[in-house]
Scaffold this active site. Structure first.
Site, mmCIF file in Angstrom:
data_model
loop_
_atom_site.group_PDB
_atom_site.id
_atom_site.type_symbol
_atom_site.label_atom_id
_atom_site.label_comp_id
_atom_site.label_asym_id
_atom_site.label_seq_id
_atom_site.Cartn_x
_atom_site.Cartn_y
_atom_site.Cartn_z
ATOM 1 N N SER A 33 4.241 -7.673 -5.534
ATOM 2 C CA SER A 33 4.506 -7.229 -4.164
ATOM 3 C C SER A 33 4.276 -5.742 -3.966
ATOM 4 C CB SER A 33 5.951 -7.572 -3.776
ATOM 5 O OG SER A 33 6.866 -6.745 -4.458
ATOM 6 N N THR A 145 7.584 -6.419 -0.417
ATOM 7 C CA THR A 145 7.798 -4.998 -0.169
ATOM 8 C C THR A 145 9.136 -4.638 -0.801
ATOM 9 O OG1 THR A 145 6.637 -5.125 1.940
ATOM 10 C CG2 THR A 145 8.144 -3.280 1.680
ATOM 11 N N THR A 163 4.789 -0.894 -0.871
ATOM 12 C CA THR A 163 4.274 -2.264 -0.767
ATOM 13 C C THR A 163 2.791 -2.326 -1.115
ATOM 14 O OG1 THR A 163 4.203 -4.204 0.692
ATOM 15 C CG2 THR A 163 3.527 -2.128 1.650
ATOM 16 N N ARG A 173 -6.078 -2.552 6.732
ATOM 17 C CA ARG A 173 -4.826 -2.830 7.462
ATOM 18 C C ARG A 173 -3.662 -2.118 6.767
ATOM 19 N NH1 ARG A 173 0.387 -5.114 5.861
ATOM 20 N NH2 ARG A 173 1.306 -6.140 7.667
ATOM 21 N N THR A 196 11.554 -4.988 5.218
ATOM 22 C CA THR A 196 10.562 -5.775 4.485
ATOM 23 C C THR A 196 10.187 -6.956 5.381
ATOM 24 O OG1 THR A 196 12.221 -7.151 3.386
ATOM 25 C CG2 THR A 196 11.525 -5.153 2.225
ATOM 26 N N GLY A 197 9.063 -7.573 5.071
ATOM 27 C CA GLY A 197 8.620 -8.706 5.886
ATOM 28 C C GLY A 197 7.426 -8.317 6.736
HETATM 29 N N1 GLY Z 1 6.253 -4.968 5.329
HETATM 30 C C1 GLY Z 1 5.097 -4.806 4.573
HETATM 31 C C2 GLY Z 1 3.839 -5.062 5.295
HETATM 32 O O1 GLY Z 1 3.826 -5.723 6.322
HETATM 33 O O2 GLY Z 1 2.823 -4.610 4.839
#
Ligand code: GLY
Length: 290
Positions: A33, A145, A163, A173, A196-197
């Site tokens: 991650s 993350t 992350t 991105r 996170t998420g």
């Molecule tokens: N929360 C990490 C991401 O969307 O890259």
């Protein structure tokens, strides 16, 4: 968390302590991650994001789409410490890291490459890549993350988020993690928060900033996280909501206030890690839905 706590109670600066803690995971090849072994973008290239804030000096630093460096949290801290900027991205971020003596390395492990190869092979039944047998464990589209916030006994606050981002993302991105105010935020008068998420959802509500602002107005850390999740749902496009109104994606917020009270919230039951005088342990997050 235990490592961060040992450093903090030994007198370390809170940002130094939490960056050392998240670097353990960034350097772990088995953690897909973050950092080394993180899952790559659609081209099979690992692009890492991280940001951090330091309450006492009110400074922030971040890197986005950083390639070839295992510890983006460390590079974000160098941006904070040595520059008049907040966010460096891509090739410039890498050159910046190399100038401090960090080494450029291959970040794909055999395991993370294998997951990417299977994703590429199975992407389109009509292309020239032969599909490979599906394996739910390998094929699920993972996100991952790490956010870490800390407060010292003197009430000094810091926050960091790191992350490898959404697996198989469009190259370039960046999510919420390198965005100060979205993936993490701290204010030495109030506390710290992070997420996170699904990063796109956290960015749209300036989630970490909003959570700290909820605490500033008197909410507990847990209630502040829940309130930010409600706002994230209110800002979610219909295509990302199920028929019952629940989101199709995951999102969590974590917060600690200046007094050392902490909390977290997710859409569905989850856990997070803490360490204080009571020791290192997992704690249940609050959940919007059972
Ligand atoms: N929360 C990490 C991401 O969307 O890259």
């Amino acid at each position: 968390m235990q490592r961060a706590f040992e450093l903090l109670t030994g007198g370390a600066d809170p940002l130094d302590a939490i960056v050392e803690a998240v670097k353990i995971q960034e350097l772990d090849p088995n953690d897909q991650s973050v950092g080394y072994g993180g899952l790559p973008n659609a081209d099979g290239i690992v692009q890492l994001d991280a940001s951090c804030m330091h309450g006492p000096t009110r400074r922030a630093g971040a890197v986005g789409a950083l390639e070839g460096i295992k510890t983006p949290s460390e590079v974000a801290k160098l941006v904070l410490k040595y520059t008049d900027h907040i966010l460096l991205v891509g090739e410039g971020a890498k050159r910046f890291a190399l100038s401090f003596g960090l080494r450029e390395e291959e970040l794909l492990t055999p395991e993370s490459r294998e997951r990417w190869l299977r994703w590429r092979a199975n992407l389109n039944p009509d292309d020239d890549w032969l599909d490979v047998p599906d394996d739910a464990r390998l094929m699920a589209r993972p996100t991952g993350t790490i956010h870490c916030s800390a407060v010292t006994p003197a009430g000094e606050v810091a926050s960091v988020t790191t992350t490898s981002g959404l697996a198989w993302k469009i190259p370039g991105r960046v999510g919420d993690s390198p965005i100060t105010g979205a993936g993490q935020y701290c204010d030495n008068d109030v506390g710290a928060a992070g997420s996170t998420g699904r990063g796109e959802a956290a960015i749209k509500v300036c989630g970490a900033f909003l959570t700290v602002e909820h605490m500033r107005r008197g909410m507990t850390p847990t209630d502040a996280c829940l309130e930010t999740l409600r706002r994230a749902i209110a800002m979610t496009e219909a295509r990302l909501l199920r028929d019952d109104g629940h989101p199709r994606f995951g999102l969590s917020f974590y917060a600690v206030n200046k007094k050392g009270e902490f909390g977290a919230a997710s859409f569905t039951p989850s856990r997070f890690a803490v360490c204080d005088a009571g020791g290192a342990r997992y704690v249940d997050s609050a959940a919007l839905y059972s």
